[in-house]
Scaffold this motif. Structure first.
Motif, PDB file in Angstrom:
ATOM      1  N   ALA A 182      71.582  40.604  46.672  1.00 23.69           N
ATOM      2  CA  ALA A 182      72.618  39.653  47.077  1.00 23.69           C
ATOM      3  C   ALA A 182      72.689  38.451  46.149  1.00 23.69           C
ATOM      4  O   ALA A 182      73.773  37.918  45.879  1.00 23.69           O
ATOM      5  N   ASP A 183      71.551  38.021  45.643  1.00 26.60           N
ATOM      6  CA  ASP A 183      71.465  36.809  44.830  1.00 26.60           C
ATOM      7  C   ASP A 183      71.813  37.054  43.362  1.00 26.60           C
ATOM      8  O   ASP A 183      72.222  36.126  42.656  1.00 26.60           O
ATOM      9  N   GLY A 184      71.644  38.282  42.899  1.00 19.94           N
ATOM     10  CA  GLY A 184      71.894  38.573  41.484  1.00 19.94           C
ATOM     11  C   GLY A 184      70.912  37.886  40.559  1.00 19.94           C
ATOM     12  O   GLY A 184      71.255  37.502  39.444  1.00 19.94           O
ATOM     13  N   THR A 185      69.667  37.741  41.014  1.00 17.68           N
ATOM     14  CA  THR A 185      68.687  36.943  40.282  1.00 17.68           C
ATOM     15  C   THR A 185      68.422  37.450  38.874  1.00 17.68           C
ATOM     16  O   THR A 185      68.445  36.683  37.907  1.00 17.68           O
ATOM     17  N   ALA A 186      68.138  38.741  38.740  1.00 14.04           N
ATOM     18  CA  ALA A 186      67.779  39.293  37.427  1.00 14.04           C
ATOM     19  C   ALA A 186      68.930  39.175  36.436  1.00 14.04           C
ATOM     20  O   ALA A 186      68.721  38.844  35.262  1.00 14.04           O
ATOM     21  N   ALA A 187      70.141  39.438  36.907  1.00 18.74           N
ATOM     22  CA  ALA A 187      71.304  39.374  36.015  1.00 18.74           C
ATOM     23  C   ALA A 187      71.576  37.955  35.545  1.00 18.74           C
ATOM     24  O   ALA A 187      72.130  37.744  34.459  1.00 18.74           O
ATOM     25  N   ARG A 188      71.193  36.970  36.350  1.00 19.67           N
ATOM     26  CA  ARG A 188      71.443  35.565  36.022  1.00 19.67           C
ATOM     27  C   ARG A 188      70.302  34.947  35.209  1.00 19.67           C
ATOM     28  O   ARG A 188      70.452  33.863  34.644  1.00 19.67           O
ATOM     29  N   ALA A 189      69.156  35.636  35.136  1.00 18.70           N
ATOM     30  CA  ALA A 189      67.968  35.074  34.481  1.00 18.70           C
ATOM     31  C   ALA A 189      68.178  34.907  32.977  1.00 18.70           C
ATOM     32  O   ALA A 189      68.871  35.697  32.340  1.00 18.70           O
ATOM     33  N   ASP A 190      67.549  33.883  32.430  1.00 19.89           N
ATOM     34  CA  ASP A 190      67.553  33.672  30.980  1.00 19.89           C
ATOM     35  C   ASP A 190      66.596  34.632  30.283  1.00 19.89           C
ATOM     36  O   ASP A 190      66.766  34.928  29.094  1.00 19.89           O
ATOM     37  N   LEU A 191      65.612  35.116  31.032  1.00 23.23           N
ATOM     38  CA  LEU A 191      64.574  35.959  30.452  1.00 23.23           C
ATOM     39  C   LEU A 191      64.076  36.930  31.518  1.00 23.23           C
ATOM     40  O   LEU A 191      63.716  36.517  32.616  1.00 23.23           O
ATOM     41  N   VAL A 192      64.065  38.231  31.191  1.00 21.56           N
ATOM     42  CA  VAL A 192      63.493  39.254  32.069  1.00 21.56           C
ATOM     43  C   VAL A 192      62.238  39.795  31.391  1.00 21.56           C
ATOM     44  O   VAL A 192      62.280  40.215  30.230  1.00 21.56           O
ATOM     45  N   VAL A 193      61.112  39.773  32.115  1.00 18.21           N
ATOM     46  CA  VAL A 193      59.809  40.105  31.551  1.00 18.21           C
ATOM     47  C   VAL A 193      59.249  41.358  32.211  1.00 18.21           C
ATOM     48  O   VAL A 193      59.335  41.528  33.434  1.00 18.21           O
ATOM     49  N   ASP A 194      58.658  42.233  31.400  1.00 18.23           N
ATOM     50  CA  ASP A 194      57.980  43.426  31.894  1.00 18.23           C
ATOM     51  C   ASP A 194      56.562  43.037  32.307  1.00 18.23           C
ATOM     52  O   ASP A 194      55.740  42.677  31.461  1.00 18.23           O
ATOM     53  N   GLY A 195      56.289  43.094  33.601  1.00 19.31           N
ATOM     54  CA  GLY A 195      54.971  42.707  34.087  1.00 19.31           C
ATOM     55  C   GLY A 195      53.909  43.779  33.927  1.00 19.31           C
ATOM     56  O   GLY A 195      52.719  43.508  34.108  1.00 19.31           O
ATOM     57  N   ALA A 196      54.308  45.003  33.598  1.00 17.20           N
ATOM     58  CA  ALA A 196      53.362  46.100  33.377  1.00 17.20           C
ATOM     59  C   ALA A 196      53.741  46.830  32.099  1.00 17.20           C
ATOM     60  O   ALA A 196      54.064  48.015  32.114  1.00 17.20           O
ATOM     61  N   PRO A 197      53.723  46.135  30.968  1.00 21.06           N
ATOM     62  CA  PRO A 197      54.259  46.705  29.740  1.00 21.06           C
ATOM     63  C   PRO A 197      53.358  47.761  29.116  1.00 21.06           C
ATOM     64  O   PRO A 197      52.129  47.663  29.165  1.00 21.06           O
ATOM     65  N   ALA A 198      53.994  48.764  28.510  1.00 19.01           N
ATOM     66  CA  ALA A 198      53.264  49.769  27.736  1.00 19.01           C
ATOM     67  C   ALA A 198      53.264  49.399  26.258  1.00 19.01           C
ATOM     68  O   ALA A 198      52.620  50.062  25.453  1.00 19.01           O
ATOM     69  N   VAL A 199      54.011  48.367  25.901  1.00 18.02           N
ATOM     70  CA  VAL A 199      54.119  47.928  24.519  1.00 18.02           C
ATOM     71  C   VAL A 199      52.879  47.115  24.132  1.00 18.02           C
ATOM     72  O   VAL A 199      52.434  46.242  24.892  1.00 18.02           O
ATOM     73  N   ALA A 200      52.317  47.394  22.976  1.00 19.95           N
ATOM     74  CA  ALA A 200      51.133  46.672  22.513  1.00 19.95           C
ATOM     75  C   ALA A 200      51.459  45.201  22.266  1.00 19.95           C
ATOM     76  O   ALA A 200      52.450  44.885  21.607  1.00 19.95           O
ATOM     77  N   HIS A 201      50.615  44.317  22.799  1.00 21.64           N
ATOM     78  CA  HIS A 201      50.801  42.884  22.598  1.00 21.64           C
ATOM     79  C   HIS A 201      49.525  42.174  23.031  1.00 21.64           C
ATOM     80  O   HIS A 201      48.650  42.770  23.664  1.00 21.64           O
TER      81      HIS A 201
END
Length: 218
Positions: A182-201
């Motif tokens: 209802a809030d559209g939070t993710a679409a409105r966010a400036d940054l979306v972060v993967d909290g369980a990433p498979a990418v090396a970092h």
């Protein structure tokens, strides 16, 4: 296909501090997302990077982190706690004063001492579910949405808090789903972060951004 990009907390901190303060003289940064996704981890590292960016020879100043969980009056107050946060923290900061609140003790089932002070600062982090809700969006310098697969998040929370939370979590997740839709939070966010990433970092200095627009750009 969705893209994944490794970014440095230090770079994000610099971008935030270059942005305008919108809550009085404070740059309010919301770190939102579903339970167990890694919001606290992200907020702690971003606060450290912001402190380093603000620091001088005297050392890096502490950047306040305010958790929405501290304002919930139990499980049933999942979304309705906001007036408490507004009156005790956001309104004072908006007018140049210090916020002051007592945190909820989930074991005791009530708000307990000591009082915690949130002094005006160049940046303040607001971390927790619904922290980037539409009601506060105009006053955010940066809105972050941290996400991860539900099964992974559930097992992480159970490992941390015990098997007894599995039932309440199921109801909690349902409210989260409805709110975010209802809030559209993710679409409105400036940054979306993967909290369980498979990418090396390096998780201490870097995070993995999810580029939601890759599919549309082709």
């Amino acid at each position: 296909m969705t893209g994944y990009v490794v970014e440095a907390f230090a770079d994000r901190a610099s971008r935030i501090l270059a942005g305008p303060p919108r809550l009085g003289q404070t740059r309010l940064v919301a770190v939102d997302g579903p339970s167990g996704a890694g919001k606290s981890h992200f907020a702690a590292r971003l606060a450290r990077a912001l402190g380093s960016a603000l620091g001088s020879a005297g050392g890096a100043p502490a950047v306040p982190i305010v958790s929405t969980d501290d304002f919930l009056d139990g499980w049933a107050d999942q979304l309705t706690f906001w007036p408490r946060l507004e009156s005790q923290v956001l309104a004072p900061l908006r007018h140049g004063g210090s916020g002051r609140y007592q945190a909820y003790d989930w074991g005791a089932g009530r708000f307990v001492a000591p009082w915690r002070e949130v002094a005006p600062a160049p940046a303040v982090l607001l971390e927790g579910f619904s922290s980037a809700r539409a009601a506060v969006a105009p006053e955010l310098t940066c809105a972050v949405f941290v996400t991860a697969p539900r099964g992974w998040r559930t097992e992480r929370a159970v490992a941390r808090d015990g098997e007894a939370v599995r039932g309440p979590l199921a109801a909690w997740h349902a409210v989260e789903d409805d709110h975010f839709a209802a809030d559209g939070t993710a679409a409105r966010a400036d940054l979306v972060v993967d909290g369980a990433p498979a990418v090396a970092h390096d998780p201490d200095t870097q995070y993995v951004r999810i580029d939601l627009w890759t599919a549309e750009r082709g």
